[in-house]
Design a protein around this motif. Sequence first.
Motif, PDB file in Angstrom:
ATOM      1  N   ASP A  70       0.814  -1.150  -0.014  1.00 32.22           N
ATOM      2  CA  ASP A  70       0.167   0.020  -0.024  1.00 32.22           C
ATOM      3  C   ASP A  70       0.799   1.293  -0.104  1.00 32.22           C
ATOM      4  O   ASP A  70       0.375   2.277   0.113  1.00 32.22           O
ATOM      5  CB  ASP A  70      -0.918  -0.013   1.089  1.00 32.22           C
ATOM      6  CG  ASP A  70      -2.242   1.009   0.884  1.00 32.22           C
ATOM      7  OD1 ASP A  70      -2.827   0.726  -0.031  1.00 32.22           O
ATOM      8  OD2 ASP A  70      -2.528   1.565   1.961  1.00 32.22           O
ATOM      9  N   GLU A 106      -3.472  11.733  -3.762  1.00 31.62           N
ATOM     10  CA  GLU A 106      -3.878  10.837  -2.563  1.00 31.62           C
ATOM     11  C   GLU A 106      -5.481  10.585  -2.293  1.00 31.62           C
ATOM     12  O   GLU A 106      -5.851   9.344  -2.120  1.00 31.62           O
ATOM     13  CB  GLU A 106      -3.489  11.594  -1.344  1.00 31.62           C
ATOM     14  CG  GLU A 106      -2.065  11.632  -1.054  1.00 31.62           C
ATOM     15  CD  GLU A 106      -1.483  10.522  -0.383  1.00 31.62           C
ATOM     16  OE1 GLU A 106      -2.360   9.570  -0.479  1.00 31.62           O
ATOM     17  OE2 GLU A 106      -0.215  10.630   0.015  1.00 31.62           O
ATOM     18  N   GLU A 161      -7.582   6.808  -2.876  1.00 30.21           N
ATOM     19  CA  GLU A 161      -8.135   6.228  -1.635  1.00 30.21           C
ATOM     20  C   GLU A 161      -8.753   4.681  -2.081  1.00 30.21           C
ATOM     21  O   GLU A 161      -8.822   3.720  -1.284  1.00 30.21           O
ATOM     22  CB  GLU A 161      -9.140   7.135  -1.004  1.00 30.21           C
ATOM     23  CG  GLU A 161      -8.575   8.064  -0.055  1.00 30.21           C
ATOM     24  CD  GLU A 161      -7.842   7.326   1.147  1.00 30.21           C
ATOM     25  OE1 GLU A 161      -8.403   6.576   1.809  1.00 30.21           O
ATOM     26  OE2 GLU A 161      -6.824   7.778   1.302  1.00 30.21           O
ATOM     27  N   ARG A 209      -6.515   1.546  -1.988  1.00 32.13           N
ATOM     28  CA  ARG A 209      -6.174   0.709  -0.722  1.00 32.13           C
ATOM     29  C   ARG A 209      -6.809  -0.574  -0.685  1.00 32.13           C
ATOM     30  O   ARG A 209      -8.023  -0.884  -1.019  1.00 32.13           O
ATOM     31  CB  ARG A 209      -6.538   1.391   0.650  1.00 32.13           C
ATOM     32  CG  ARG A 209      -5.967   2.888   0.595  1.00 32.13           C
ATOM     33  CD  ARG A 209      -6.388   3.622   1.929  1.00 32.13           C
ATOM     34  NE  ARG A 209      -5.831   4.638   2.023  1.00 32.13           N
ATOM     35  CZ  ARG A 209      -4.344   4.945   2.710  1.00 32.13           C
ATOM     36  NH1 ARG A 209      -3.966   4.025   3.136  1.00 32.13           N
ATOM     37  NH2 ARG A 209      -4.121   6.377   2.835  1.00 32.13           N
ATOM     38  N   PRO A 210      -6.090  -1.676  -0.062  1.00 30.62           N
ATOM     39  CA  PRO A 210      -4.706  -1.692   0.234  1.00 30.62           C
ATOM     40  C   PRO A 210      -3.653  -1.993  -0.840  1.00 30.62           C
ATOM     41  O   PRO A 210      -2.757  -2.596  -0.581  1.00 30.62           O
ATOM     42  CB  PRO A 210      -4.729  -2.456   1.605  1.00 30.62           C
ATOM     43  CG  PRO A 210      -5.685  -3.703   0.792  1.00 30.62           C
ATOM     44  CD  PRO A 210      -6.702  -2.955   0.030  1.00 30.62           C
ATOM     45  N   ARG A 249      -2.277   0.404  -3.354  1.00 31.84           N
ATOM     46  CA  ARG A 249      -2.105   1.398  -3.893  1.00 31.84           C
ATOM     47  C   ARG A 249      -0.514   1.142  -4.625  1.00 31.84           C
ATOM     48  O   ARG A 249      -0.234   2.107  -5.543  1.00 31.84           O
ATOM     49  CB  ARG A 249      -1.888   2.582  -2.898  1.00 31.84           C
ATOM     50  CG  ARG A 249      -3.620   2.879  -2.504  1.00 31.84           C
ATOM     51  CD  ARG A 249      -3.399   4.310  -1.807  1.00 31.84           C
ATOM     52  NE  ARG A 249      -2.387   3.831  -0.458  1.00 31.84           N
ATOM     53  CZ  ARG A 249      -2.033   5.213   0.348  1.00 31.84           C
ATOM     54  NH1 ARG A 249      -2.432   6.351  -0.011  1.00 31.84           N
ATOM     55  NH2 ARG A 249      -1.394   4.594   1.279  1.00 31.84           N
TER      56      ARG A 249
END
Length: 213
Positions: free
Chosen positions: A153, A182, A186, A189-190, A192
Amino acid sequence: MLPSPLDASSLLRGVRILARRDPDLAQIARRYGPPPLWERDPGFPTLVHLILEQQVSLASARAAFDRLRASLPQFEPSLFLELDDVTLKRIGFSRQKTHYARELASALIARTLDLERLNQLDDAGVHADLTRIKGIGAWTSNVYLLMVLRRPDAFPAGDIALLSAAQRVKRLRTRPSPERLEKLAEPWRPWRAVAARLLWHYYLSEKRREPTI
């Protein structure tokens, strides 16, 4: 419990999961295939290489890194500190990056930074330990997390190539700020770090397709 480091198998799993969530990332995978793992070895040489990569092209950083490696009998902090300003400038270090790399070498010798300890820390702990060293900021620590520790991530939102790729992939009018990227990330995730690899894969693949003058 820390997540398992990404490997070839979990990278492909992450690509499949992200492709179901995000049609834009799915299109990258369909067009260019899965991204490389892009892993790097742990240790002092990689961190110095990352310092050299700050705000310059990968090619010029690689050239300077290769010159540095050729100038050292062994790539160790104590031997690096023996190189004078003139030598480092010839290799390709700016005054600022000379200071940063010396700070890093001194911290490793003094054991105020223990790179082996990073394997036992969560992402926030790794970030805190690395960024205590002057010259190692969010981008450097996140790339170390992503490529060396292979945390699934980790996400260097300030990376210029990621920002440029996200603008095109997401069809944004302007290049997003790191803060906006960012927020865009979102839903990834997890995974990224897998999304980052997909965006880098897109960026590099598109650059190879551009006509040369």
